[in-house]
Design a protein around this motif. Sequence first.
Motif, PDB file in Angstrom:
ATOM      1  N   VAL A  58       0.979  -1.176  -0.150  1.00 44.77           N
ATOM      2  CA  VAL A  58       0.119   0.063  -0.035  1.00 44.77           C
ATOM      3  C   VAL A  58       0.931   1.130   0.179  1.00 44.77           C
ATOM      4  O   VAL A  58       1.599   1.360   1.005  1.00 44.77           O
ATOM      5  CB  VAL A  58      -0.970   0.041   1.299  1.00 44.77           C
ATOM      6  N   GLU A  59       0.623   2.192  -0.921  1.00 42.58           N
ATOM      7  CA  GLU A  59       1.611   3.348  -1.282  1.00 42.58           C
ATOM      8  C   GLU A  59       0.820   4.255  -0.600  1.00 42.58           C
ATOM      9  O   GLU A  59      -0.549   4.482  -0.595  1.00 42.58           O
ATOM     10  CB  GLU A  59       1.713   3.595  -2.664  1.00 42.58           C
TER      11      GLU A  59
ATOM     12  N   LEU B 283       6.990   9.300  -0.409  1.00 39.35           N
ATOM     13  CA  LEU B 283       6.363   8.228  -0.605  1.00 39.35           C
ATOM     14  C   LEU B 283       6.644   7.119   0.270  1.00 39.35           C
ATOM     15  O   LEU B 283       7.521   6.915   0.752  1.00 39.35           O
ATOM     16  CB  LEU B 283       6.365   7.664  -2.058  1.00 39.35           C
ATOM     17  N   SER B 284       5.612   6.455   0.885  1.00 43.43           N
ATOM     18  CA  SER B 284       5.711   5.342   1.803  1.00 43.43           C
ATOM     19  C   SER B 284       5.061   4.053   0.960  1.00 43.43           C
ATOM     20  O   SER B 284       4.125   4.156   0.308  1.00 43.43           O
ATOM     21  CB  SER B 284       5.224   5.437   3.071  1.00 43.43           C
ATOM     22  N   CYS B 285       5.655   2.870   1.288  1.00 39.93           N
ATOM     23  CA  CYS B 285       5.025   1.548   0.659  1.00 39.93           C
ATOM     24  C   CYS B 285       5.034   0.639   1.834  1.00 39.93           C
ATOM     25  O   CYS B 285       6.340   0.124   2.331  1.00 39.93           O
ATOM     26  CB  CYS B 285       6.029   0.915  -0.318  1.00 39.93           C
ATOM     27  N   ALA B 286       3.836   0.571   2.299  1.00 38.62           N
ATOM     28  CA  ALA B 286       3.705  -0.618   3.364  1.00 38.62           C
ATOM     29  C   ALA B 286       3.403  -2.013   3.165  1.00 38.62           C
ATOM     30  O   ALA B 286       2.481  -2.196   2.277  1.00 38.62           O
ATOM     31  CB  ALA B 286       2.846  -0.002   4.385  1.00 38.62           C
TER      32      ALA B 286
ATOM     33  N   THR C  26       8.506  -1.404   5.567  1.00 35.45           N
ATOM     34  CA  THR C  26       7.970  -0.190   4.751  1.00 35.45           C
ATOM     35  C   THR C  26       9.129   0.232   3.937  1.00 35.45           C
ATOM     36  O   THR C  26      10.236   0.440   4.594  1.00 35.45           O
ATOM     37  CB  THR C  26       7.418   1.024   5.597  1.00 35.45           C
ATOM     38  N   ALA C  27       9.007   0.592   2.496  1.00 36.35           N
ATOM     39  CA  ALA C  27       9.864   1.179   1.952  1.00 36.35           C
ATOM     40  C   ALA C  27       9.446   2.709   1.451  1.00 36.35           C
ATOM     41  O   ALA C  27       8.492   2.993   1.855  1.00 36.35           O
ATOM     42  CB  ALA C  27      10.096   0.413   0.420  1.00 36.35           C
TER      43      ALA C  27
ATOM     44  N   GLN D  93      -1.196  -0.347  -5.442  1.00 34.09           N
ATOM     45  CA  GLN D  93      -2.229   0.235  -6.295  1.00 34.09           C
ATOM     46  C   GLN D  93      -1.582   1.553  -6.957  1.00 34.09           C
ATOM     47  O   GLN D  93      -2.135   2.089  -7.941  1.00 34.09           O
ATOM     48  CB  GLN D  93      -3.258   0.476  -5.734  1.00 34.09           C
ATOM     49  N   GLY D  94      -0.478   2.205  -6.384  1.00 35.60           N
ATOM     50  CA  GLY D  94       0.003   3.371  -6.853  1.00 35.60           C
ATOM     51  C   GLY D  94      -0.543   4.669  -6.135  1.00 35.60           C
ATOM     52  O   GLY D  94      -1.582   4.779  -5.472  1.00 35.60           O
TER      53      GLY D  94
END
Length: 128
Positions: free
Chosen positions: A5-6, A20-23, A78-79, A120-121
């Motif tokens: 999830v971004e 931006l985070s990506c969990a 997370t990235a 999903q972006g």
Amino acid sequence: QVQLVESGGGLVQAGGSLRLSCAASGRTFSSYAMGWFRQAPGKDREFVAAITWSVGNTKHADYVKGRFTISRDNAKNTAYLQMNSLKPEDTAVYHCAARVRGSASWNALTRDNEYDYWGQGTQVTVSS
């Protein structure tokens, strides 16, 4: 199964910054690498940056080098993508991706078909 999830996208003026985070979540999250890609309207999806999950080695596309920085927090799964000095041409939907199938060369990690799961972006719009 892995879910990504971004978050963190938005509208910013040229020269501004976004993070931006990506969990990542799932039964067991064990990724070899995480990547960020972007797709602008009418254009192909393109590589932005990648990071190996365990060691934290990174690679950035030439057109973002010196402006964007990829990082990760293993404890939070997370990235992140820190984006500074944003330009109107950075406007795109940004997707994070995870590769769980094993190691790959840096050249491979710049290709979207080398990743197994996608978020999903999140939209990033940079106004001039």
